[in-house]
Design an enzyme around this catalytic site. Structure first.
Site, PDB file in Angstrom:
ATOM      1  N   HIS A  83      -7.115   0.670 -11.377  1.00 38.30           N
ATOM      2  CA  HIS A  83      -8.534   0.419 -11.640  1.00 38.30           C
ATOM      3  C   HIS A  83      -9.373   1.390 -10.834  1.00 38.30           C
ATOM      4  O   HIS A  83      -9.013   1.760  -9.715  1.00 38.30           O
ATOM      5  CB  HIS A  83      -8.907  -1.026 -11.313  1.00 38.30           C
ATOM      6  CG  HIS A  83      -8.428  -1.501  -9.971  1.00 38.30           C
ATOM      7  ND1 HIS A  83      -7.130  -1.914  -9.754  1.00 38.30           N
ATOM      8  CD2 HIS A  83      -9.068  -1.615  -8.786  1.00 38.30           C
ATOM      9  CE1 HIS A  83      -6.995  -2.265  -8.484  1.00 38.30           C
ATOM     10  NE2 HIS A  83      -8.160  -2.085  -7.868  1.00 38.30           N
TER      11      HIS A  83
ATOM     12  N   ARG B 129     -17.334  -6.716 -14.080  1.00 38.46           N
ATOM     13  CA  ARG B 129     -17.878  -6.786 -12.722  1.00 38.46           C
ATOM     14  C   ARG B 129     -16.853  -7.384 -11.767  1.00 38.46           C
ATOM     15  O   ARG B 129     -16.149  -8.346 -12.118  1.00 38.46           O
ATOM     16  CB  ARG B 129     -19.175  -7.608 -12.712  1.00 38.46           C
ATOM     17  CG  ARG B 129     -20.273  -6.903 -13.488  1.00 38.46           C
ATOM     18  CD  ARG B 129     -21.649  -7.476 -13.293  1.00 38.46           C
ATOM     19  NE  ARG B 129     -22.532  -6.900 -14.302  1.00 38.46           N
ATOM     20  CZ  ARG B 129     -23.132  -5.711 -14.212  1.00 38.46           C
ATOM     21  NH1 ARG B 129     -22.967  -4.978 -13.115  1.00 38.46           N
ATOM     22  NH2 ARG B 129     -23.890  -5.254 -15.189  1.00 38.46           N
ATOM     23  N   ASP B 130     -16.790  -6.784 -10.575  1.00 37.71           N
ATOM     24  CA  ASP B 130     -15.874  -7.267  -9.543  1.00 37.71           C
ATOM     25  C   ASP B 130     -16.293  -8.680  -9.130  1.00 37.71           C
ATOM     26  O   ASP B 130     -17.474  -8.972  -8.968  1.00 37.71           O
ATOM     27  CB  ASP B 130     -15.898  -6.317  -8.343  1.00 37.71           C
ATOM     28  CG  ASP B 130     -14.719  -6.533  -7.420  1.00 37.71           C
ATOM     29  OD1 ASP B 130     -13.858  -5.643  -7.343  1.00 37.71           O
ATOM     30  OD2 ASP B 130     -14.657  -7.598  -6.759  1.00 37.71           O
TER      31      ASP B 130
ATOM     32  N   VAL C 182      -4.680  -5.378  -6.281  1.00 38.14           N
ATOM     33  CA  VAL C 182      -4.306  -5.734  -7.659  1.00 38.14           C
ATOM     34  C   VAL C 182      -3.518  -4.571  -8.258  1.00 38.14           C
ATOM     35  O   VAL C 182      -4.018  -3.430  -8.300  1.00 38.14           O
ATOM     36  CB  VAL C 182      -5.554  -6.047  -8.513  1.00 38.14           C
ATOM     37  CG1 VAL C 182      -5.151  -6.350  -9.955  1.00 38.14           C
ATOM     38  CG2 VAL C 182      -6.316  -7.237  -7.928  1.00 38.14           C
TER      39      VAL C 182
ATOM     40  N   ASN D 183      -7.724   2.864  -5.237  1.00 42.18           N
ATOM     41  CA  ASN D 183      -6.838   2.582  -4.109  1.00 42.18           C
ATOM     42  C   ASN D 183      -5.388   2.573  -4.594  1.00 42.18           C
ATOM     43  O   ASN D 183      -5.107   2.134  -5.709  1.00 42.18           O
ATOM     44  CB  ASN D 183      -7.185   1.210  -3.507  1.00 42.18           C
ATOM     45  CG  ASN D 183      -8.595   1.187  -2.934  1.00 42.18           C
ATOM     46  OD1 ASN D 183      -9.058   2.171  -2.377  1.00 42.18           O
ATOM     47  ND2 ASN D 183      -9.290   0.063  -3.090  1.00 42.18           N
TER      48      ASN D 183
HETATM   49  P1  5GP Z   1      -8.124  -3.164  -4.962  1.00 37.16           P
HETATM   50  O1  5GP Z   1      -8.193  -3.595  -3.521  1.00 37.16           O
HETATM   51  O2  5GP Z   1      -6.813  -3.552  -5.615  1.00 37.16           O
HETATM   52  O3  5GP Z   1      -8.464  -1.717  -5.159  1.00 37.16           O
HETATM   53  O4  5GP Z   1      -9.290  -3.938  -5.688  1.00 37.16           O
HETATM   54  C1  5GP Z   1      -9.096  -5.113  -6.404  1.00 37.16           C
HETATM   55  C2  5GP Z   1     -10.468  -5.657  -6.733  1.00 37.16           C
HETATM   56  O5  5GP Z   1     -10.311  -6.663  -7.699  1.00 37.16           O
HETATM   57  C3  5GP Z   1     -11.193  -6.284  -5.533  1.00 37.16           C
HETATM   58  O6  5GP Z   1     -12.441  -5.627  -5.315  1.00 37.16           O
HETATM   59  C4  5GP Z   1     -11.355  -7.740  -5.939  1.00 37.16           C
HETATM   60  O7  5GP Z   1     -12.583  -8.311  -5.518  1.00 37.16           O
HETATM   61  C5  5GP Z   1     -11.244  -7.671  -7.450  1.00 37.16           C
HETATM   62  N1  5GP Z   1     -10.723  -8.875  -8.077  1.00 37.16           N
HETATM   63  C6  5GP Z   1      -9.637  -9.596  -7.681  1.00 37.16           C
HETATM   64  N2  5GP Z   1      -9.424 -10.636  -8.498  1.00 37.16           N
HETATM   65  C7  5GP Z   1     -10.391 -10.573  -9.455  1.00 37.16           C
HETATM   66  C8  5GP Z   1     -10.690 -11.387 -10.589  1.00 37.16           C
HETATM   67  O8  5GP Z   1     -10.021 -12.363 -10.906  1.00 37.16           O
HETATM   68  N3  5GP Z   1     -11.764 -11.014 -11.343  1.00 37.16           N
HETATM   69  C9  5GP Z   1     -12.531  -9.929 -11.030  1.00 37.16           C
HETATM   70  N4  5GP Z   1     -13.573  -9.668 -11.828  1.00 37.16           N
HETATM   71  N5  5GP Z   1     -12.270  -9.139  -9.972  1.00 37.16           N
HETATM   72  C10 5GP Z   1     -11.213  -9.460  -9.183  1.00 37.16           C
END
Ligand code: 5GP
Length: 113
Positions: free
Chosen positions: A100, A29-30, A96, A87
């Site tokens: 994903h 989960r996010d 990140v 993304n």
């Molecule tokens: P992006 O913007 O790279 O597509 O999405 C990265 C996602 O990773 C974001 O929705 C963010 O909330 C989530 N995220 C960042 N750090 C962590 C973490 O330490 N644990 C979890 N479960 N999600 C994370």
């Protein structure tokens, strides 16, 4: 690779609410959910962005998508509908750098505009 946050989740170096795991795929989960269901589906191999994908990863990407559709059924959002998002790089909103797939659902999604 040491700055790869999601590899730390795979290696259980930092905690996460893990909802699915196979030899190749992990889902959790996010931490800051943007919808009632917000799950991240990731490969266990380090791939920074979707730009790094090659034909050798075709099956792996299929497994990410099928994990997401299984999870959508488990979460009870498959029939109503949901959104899958990947993304890429800063202009795509990637924060990140370990690829994903976002599974988002449980509310009405708005247009992408
Ligand atoms: P992006 O913007 O790279 O597509 O999405 C990265 C996602 O990773 C974001 O929705 C963010 O909330 C989530 N995220 C960042 N750090 C962590 C973490 O330490 N644990 C979890 N479960 N999600 C994370």
């Amino acid at each position: 690779m040491s700055d790869d946050l999601f590899m730390k989740i795979i290696n259980r170096e930092i905690p996460a609410d893990i909802v699915y795991e196979t030899d190749e795929v992990l889902a959790f989960r996010d931490i800051a959910p943007k919808a009632p269901t917000h799950i991240l589906v990731i490969p266990k191999v380090h791939l920074r962005t979707v730009n790094d994908l090659e034909s050798a990863h075709t099956e792996l990407i299929g497994k990410l998508v099928l994990a997401a559709t299984d999870l959508a059924r488990q979460e009870g959002i498959a029939k109503e509908g949901y959104r899958l998002v990947m993304n890429c790089n800063p202009a795509g909103g990637q924060l990140v750098y370990h690829i994903h797939l976002h599974l988002l659902g449980g509310r009405q999604m708005r247009g992408l505009g």
